[in-house]
Design a protein around this motif. Structure first.
Motif, mmCIF file in Angstrom:
data_model
loop_
_atom_site.group_PDB
_atom_site.id
_atom_site.type_symbol
_atom_site.label_atom_id
_atom_site.label_comp_id
_atom_site.label_asym_id
_atom_site.label_seq_id
_atom_site.Cartn_x
_atom_site.Cartn_y
_atom_site.Cartn_z
ATOM 1 N N LEU A 1 6.474 9.462 -0.525
ATOM 2 C CA LEU A 1 5.510 8.385 -0.708
ATOM 3 C C LEU A 1 6.070 7.200 0.070
ATOM 4 N N SER A 36 1.073 5.456 0.889
ATOM 5 C CA SER A 36 0.476 6.658 1.476
ATOM 6 C C SER A 36 0.675 7.802 0.480
ATOM 7 N N VAL A 37 -0.318 8.677 0.355
ATOM 8 C CA VAL A 37 -0.315 9.695 -0.688
ATOM 9 C C VAL A 37 -0.489 11.087 -0.087
ATOM 10 N N SER A 38 0.248 12.066 -0.626
ATOM 11 C CA SER A 38 0.110 13.465 -0.232
ATOM 12 C C SER A 38 -1.080 14.084 -0.973
ATOM 13 N N GLU A 69 10.661 4.203 0.543
ATOM 14 C CA GLU A 69 10.272 5.600 0.455
ATOM 15 C C GLU A 69 10.699 6.161 -0.894
ATOM 16 N N GLN A 96 9.399 -1.705 4.069
ATOM 17 C CA GLN A 96 8.948 -0.340 3.794
ATOM 18 C C GLN A 96 9.977 0.355 2.911
ATOM 19 N N ASP A 148 0.859 -1.188 0.000
ATOM 20 C CA ASP A 148 0.000 0.000 0.000
ATOM 21 C C ASP A 148 0.890 1.231 0.000
ATOM 22 N N SER A 181 -2.936 2.714 -5.827
ATOM 23 C CA SER A 181 -2.369 3.043 -4.516
ATOM 24 C C SER A 181 -2.146 1.807 -3.661
ATOM 25 N N SER A 182 -2.484 0.645 -4.200
ATOM 26 C CA SER A 182 -2.209 -0.623 -3.521
ATOM 27 C C SER A 182 -2.178 -1.728 -4.571
ATOM 28 N N CYS A 225 7.432 15.802 -0.559
ATOM 29 C CA CYS A 225 6.793 14.838 0.333
ATOM 30 C C CYS A 225 7.461 13.487 0.111
#
Length: 121
Positions: A98, A63-65, A108, A106, A61, A73-74, A96
Motif C-alpha cells: 500500500l 493506492s490499493v490492490s 509504504e 511517501q 491518498d 482511501s484518502s 502487495c
C-alpha cells in the motif's frame, strides 16, 4: 493641494497594504509530514481486517490492490485506516504494497496473506 494630499494618502495606504501582504506571504509553512504504523500487516488465508495509523499534517491518498479494501482511501491529517483482505483461495501466498502519498512524502505498508492450505484427498 487637497487633491495632492488625498492622492498621497491613497498611495501610502496602497503601499502599506502591499507591504503587509508581502510580509504575510513570507511566513514559512511546516514541511509535509507523513508516517504510518505498522509498516507491515499479515493475514491468514481466510482474510480479515487490520488498522493502520496515519500521522500527517497534509492531504494523503492510498493506492490499493485488487484483493484489499481500504477505508478511507484518502484523507487529511491523522487517521485510522481499515484494511480488509479478501479470502485467498489460492495455495500461494500473496503480497502487495500500500503506497500512501501525502504532499512531498511517501510511505509504504507491506501486506502479506497466506495461501489456503493444500489438502490432498
Amino acid at each position: 493641494m487637497l487633491r495632492v494630499f488625498g492622492s498621497m494618502k491613497y498611495l501610502l495606504f496602497a503601499f502599506s497594504a502591499l507591504f503587509l501582504d508581502m510580509i504575510g506571504s513570507c511566513r514559512h509553512s511546516e514541511p509535509d509530514f507523513l508516517e504510518v504504523s505498522p509498516n507491515a500487516v499479515m493475514f491468514d488465508s481466510h482474510g480479515g481486517s487490520a488498522t493502520i495509523e496515519v500521522s500527517s499534517n497534509t492531504r494523503w491518498d492510498i493506492s490499493v490492490s485488487e484483493w484489499l479494501e481500504v477505508s478511507p482511501s484518502s484523507g487529511n491529517n491523522d487517521a485510522e485506516i481499515r484494511v480488509t483482505a479478501l479470502p485467498n483461495e489460492s495455495t500461494r501466498e500473496r503480497s502487495c504494497a500500500l503506497i500512501i502519498i501525502g504532499g512531498d512524502e511517501q510511505e509504504e505498508v507491506r501486506v502479506y496473506q497466506k495461501g489456503e492450505a493444500f489438502v490432498d484427498d
